[in-house]
Design an enzyme around this catalytic site. Structure first.
Site, mmCIF file in Angstrom:
data_model
loop_
_atom_site.group_PDB
_atom_site.id
_atom_site.type_symbol
_atom_site.label_atom_id
_atom_site.label_comp_id
_atom_site.label_asym_id
_atom_site.label_seq_id
_atom_site.Cartn_x
_atom_site.Cartn_y
_atom_site.Cartn_z
ATOM 1 N N LYS A 9 58.322 38.259 25.637
ATOM 2 C CA LYS A 9 57.626 37.920 26.827
ATOM 3 C C LYS A 9 56.367 36.900 26.324
ATOM 4 C CE LYS A 9 55.140 40.000 30.526
ATOM 5 N NZ LYS A 9 54.502 41.111 31.082
ATOM 6 N N ARG A 20 36.117 50.462 54.761
ATOM 7 C CA ARG A 20 36.603 49.507 54.024
ATOM 8 C C ARG A 20 37.790 48.856 54.908
ATOM 9 N NH1 ARG A 20 36.266 47.580 47.955
ATOM 10 N NH2 ARG A 20 36.373 45.368 48.675
ATOM 11 N N GLN A 54 37.286 41.759 31.039
ATOM 12 C CA GLN A 54 37.940 42.251 30.105
ATOM 13 C C GLN A 54 37.268 43.483 29.684
ATOM 14 O OE1 GLN A 54 37.588 37.755 28.353
ATOM 15 N NE2 GLN A 54 38.018 39.257 26.400
ATOM 16 N N TYR A 90 45.884 50.630 49.835
ATOM 17 C CA TYR A 90 45.692 52.430 49.653
ATOM 18 C C TYR A 90 46.546 52.982 50.845
ATOM 19 C CZ TYR A 90 43.319 51.532 45.295
ATOM 20 O OH TYR A 90 43.059 51.311 44.038
ATOM 21 N N HIS A 108 46.327 45.437 46.235
ATOM 22 C CA HIS A 108 46.809 45.442 44.547
ATOM 23 C C HIS A 108 48.224 44.542 44.340
ATOM 24 C CE1 HIS A 108 43.086 47.203 43.785
ATOM 25 N NE2 HIS A 108 43.278 48.282 44.188
ATOM 26 N N ARG A 114 50.341 38.917 44.918
ATOM 27 C CA ARG A 114 50.268 38.071 43.838
ATOM 28 C C ARG A 114 49.356 36.825 43.908
ATOM 29 N NH1 ARG A 114 51.149 40.848 39.578
ATOM 30 N NH2 ARG A 114 50.004 42.100 41.162
ATOM 31 N N GLU A 154 43.017 47.224 50.180
ATOM 32 C CA GLU A 154 43.586 47.183 49.083
ATOM 33 C C GLU A 154 44.967 47.739 48.797
ATOM 34 O OE1 GLU A 154 40.465 46.272 49.533
ATOM 35 O OE2 GLU A 154 40.293 45.141 47.519
HETATM 36 FE FE1 SF4 Z 1 33.647 42.818 33.884
HETATM 37 FE FE2 SF4 Z 1 31.363 42.555 32.860
HETATM 38 FE FE3 SF4 Z 1 33.349 40.590 32.900
HETATM 39 FE FE4 SF4 Z 1 31.971 41.091 34.822
HETATM 40 S S1 SF4 Z 1 31.155 40.267 32.926
HETATM 41 S S2 SF4 Z 1 33.975 40.867 34.903
HETATM 42 S S3 SF4 Z 1 31.525 43.313 34.764
HETATM 43 S S4 SF4 Z 1 33.552 42.760 31.842
#
Ligand code: SF4
Ligand code: NAP
Length: 666
Positions: A561, A215, A340, A167, A253, A256, A165
């Site tokens: 934006k 990893r 989200q 790091y 990360h 793009r 990723e």
């Molecule tokens: Fe994250 Fe829950 Fe959405 Fe899955 S469903 S991406 S765990 S917020």
């Protein structure tokens, strides 16, 4: 037996994993939260109760410079190791196994003391790292060993060394970020010296009978990343050094290219894990966008990997493994890859949770207890908030009746699931439908609820969760036949002309725009420039796009934006996607009128005509809660939740959370 490959234990001699499913590492913010160790103990042990084969913790720094953010989680002292015991004891008591991930942020560390192989700033950090000196490298290696030793003292079953990723370890491996000309840079042998010395040190400090997972970045998705040959050679060297399992890392990360968003196909990267499969003998873990046990079984059956890692699916449902094992996959709360409530929260430095399961990471605070007073409750509207409320209230023993005027449950989720890349939203509706059935919730479809129902059916209380309706806006010509609402645009694409203006550039405006220009025949890999033949360093190539079906203008009144309100971790994907597909985004728009010619606007004080055949209104929503006045008038006890309570910025996260919170206390 269901899922024979998944439930085939993995015996490594000194440790046996009871099945092939691993809960992948994910930072939750609990690591730094007040009372975080107790909360993590509850969070991880619940997943252990759900019978996951192995848990890997969120990343923990081996020293201060390794911190991703100041005062992040680190494990460097005996005192810190003691604090971890509450986690390992809780997981072991629940029958699980747990490894600690050791993560050094390198140039991704968000503080002025960040270090890296070379002093090259990352495009996603504002801090230029310090170049590690030779002695700094050796002391970092010793720090990895020390953390592994302390992890063993703390009761962990092993460690995962984070080498992907983008790091620190990954930064040593690839030429892009390693410009050194000493023994740690230049040739491939020199660039991989750092991870190999770390493994040697970890083994020296923690012994042979302590699980080591590495990893490995198998596909960097950046220019000057590793070649496939280098990935294979490094994996073979890691095997020789005594690593027990190799985990797959996909994409830096800073790349793009989306690798875990909902628009990424399920199991999109198992092909790369498979390329390594016959090159090493130790077990290999497949990752990224795998969210069902069915799919895990298929990947194992196909011989693409030996183990499957899922991270977010364990936030969505701690019991995904157990339910699937017991033939109850229909009851699993599936992760819909929205980011989200998990990653977006983390980027805001808040504790993660899950949009479809607000209990995640709040196990010690959100507790369901049986009710002493069983009530008969009418729920008006079977969208996300109504379904979430009904399930929690029914679990506690209330008699719940849901009244939905459509012929299906789901509300706004039914619309969302029609957006390309969001098809899995229907899994959330399936989860609620199946569980509501299990808890005996009565569902009344095609019914517009009236006060008569309260009286005739004798409800004690009413919950108004009737959601939202599209906002009506005032522009001259708004009733022109070429103007349609966003629900109609999503449900009836055949009504949409060639040239389209979209009024409103919030989440829904972006979704509608991408639906219009999306072409299914173009593969995700070509669209984002992923080279499946892996001929180039980093596995990237020029992206390719078909000519979109529609000319689209996406408009907003605000200056500045576009797409500011989109999610932290997904907004860039939406913006880049529309740019690739030639959508014109225009901010600072003043709407004048809509007529046969199209839509007349003013931008920068200059009038402009967009020759739109169709104008789609995506200007937000208003609450749909007409019933409230009547309920008030007749003195009926009621609650209002979700979009019916507040339409502005209604999103499913708030809607489901409000439903659950009310369900827990009513
Ligand atoms: Fe994250 Fe829950 Fe959405 Fe899955 S469903 S991406 S765990 S917020
Ligand atoms: P929204 O995010 O509030 O956006 C509404 C848009 O309409 C804004 O761009 C606003 O911009 C414009 N607008 C508002 N009033 C207007 C008016 N009177 N006339 C003309 N334009 C007007 O609402 P949404 O897009 O409907 O999304 C609803 C919720 O769902 C949001 O909370 C969103 O987070 C969530 N959602 C998120 C996603 C995602 O993140 N991918 C996807 C879908 C939905 P101006 O005022 O500048 O014109």
């Amino acid at each position: 037996m269901l899922y024979p490959k998944v439930f085939n234990p993995l015996d490594l001699g000194f440790i046996t994993l009871k099945n092939r499913i691993i809960m992948g590492s994910m930072h939750t913010g609990l690591e730094e939260a007040k009372g975080g160790f107790e909360r993590m103990a509850a969070y991880y042990s619940e997943r252990a109760k759900g019978e996951v084969g192995l848990i890997i913790t969120g990343g923990v720094a081996p020293n201060r410079r390794a911190w991703l953010t100041p005062f992040g989680a680190k494990l460097t002292t005996d005192a810190e190791a003691t604090k971890h015991k509450v986690i390992t004891e809780a997981v072991h008591k629940a029958g699980g196994k747990i490894c600690l991930q050791i993560l050094h942020g390198g140039r991704y560390s968000f503080h002025p003391f960040a270090v890296a192989p070379s002093a090259i700033k990352s495009p996603i950090s504002k801090f230029k790292p310090w170049k590690l000196t030779g002695s700094g490298i050796w002391s970092t290696i010793r720090d990895f060993g020390n953390t592994a030793f302390l992890a063993k003292q703390a009761g962990y079953d092993g460690v995962e060394i984070m080498g992907s990723e983008g790091y620190l370890i990954n930064q040593f491996i690839v030429p892009k970020t390693n410009h050194r000309n000493d023994e740690w840079g230049g040739t491939f042998e020199n660039r991989i010296r750092f991870p190999l010395e770390i493994i040697k040190e970890v083994k020296k400090r923690a012994g042979n009978e302590f699980l080591i997972i590495f990893r490995l970045s198998m596909l960097d998705l950046i220019d000057e990343g590793s070649t496939l040959e280098e990935v294979i050679l490094l994996a073979q060297q890691l095997e020789k050094s005594g690593v027990h399992i190799i985990n797959t890392g996909i994409g830096w990360h800073e790349a793009r290219i989306p690798t875990i968003a909902s628009s990424v196909p399920n199991g999109a990267f198992t092909w790369i894990t498979q390329k390594l499969k016959n090159e090493i003998k130790i077990p290999l873990i497949a990752t990224n966008r795998i969210n069902t046990i069915d799919q895990a079984e298929m990947i194992l059956q196909n011989g693409e990997a030996d183990l499957i890692s899922m991270a977010r699916p364990f936030l969505a449902d701690p019991y995904i493994v157990q339910k699937s094992k017991n033939g109850q996959a229909n009851l699993v709360n599936t992760c819909i890859a929205c980011n989200q409530a998990c990653l977006d929260q983390i980027f805001k430095q808040q504790v993660a949770s899950c949009l479809v399961n607000p209990f995640a990471c709040h196990e010690t605070e959100m507790i369901s207890t049986k009710t002493n007073t069983r009530k008969k409750i009418a729920v008006i509207g079977g969208g996300p908030s109504g379904m979430a409320f009904s399930l929690e209230a029914a679990k506690r023993g209330h008699e719940i009746h849901v009244f939905e005027k459509q012929n299906i449950l789901g509300g706004q989720f039914n619309l969302a699931s029609l957006i390309p890349g969001k098809e899995e939203f229907k899994e959330t509706t399936r989860y609620f439908e199946e569980n509501l059935k299990l808890y005996n919730v009565r569902i009344h479809l095609n019914i517009t609820f009236t006060l008569e129902h309260v009286k005739s059916l004798g409800f004690d209380e009413v919950v108004v969760s009737s959601g939202v309706k599209p906002r009506r806006i005032e522009i001259e010509g708004i009733n022109h036949p070429k103007v349609i609402s966003y629900p109609d645009a999503i449900k009836f694409p055949e009504k949409i002309g060639k040239n389209v203006a979209i009024i409103g550039a919030g989440g829904i405006g972006y979704d509608v725009a991408s639906t219009l220009v999306h072409k299914r025949e173009l593969s995700y890999y070509k669209h984002w420039g992923i080279d499946q033949e892996y001929k180039s360093r980093g596995g990237i190539m020029q992206s390719a796009h078909n000519e979109p079906n529609h000319k689209v203008w996406l408009l907003q009144r605000k200056e500045g934006k576009m797409g500011e309100t989109l999610g932290k971790t997904t907004g860039w994907i939406h913006r880049l996607n529309l740019k690739k597909l030639k959508v014109d985004t225009i901010a600072g728009v003043e709407y004048q009128k809509i007529d046969d010619q199209g839509i007349h606007i003013v931008v920068n004080n200059k009038p402009k005509l967009l020759a739109a055949d169709t104008v789609i209104i995506c200007a937000g929503q208003e609450s749909e809660n007409e019933l409230v006045k009547d309920l008030e008038k007749y003195g009926i006890k009621f609650y209002v939740i979700g979009g019916a309570l507040k339409a502005g910025e209604v999103d499913a996260k708030r809607a489901i959370m409000e439903g659950v919170e009310l369900g827990l206390k009513i």
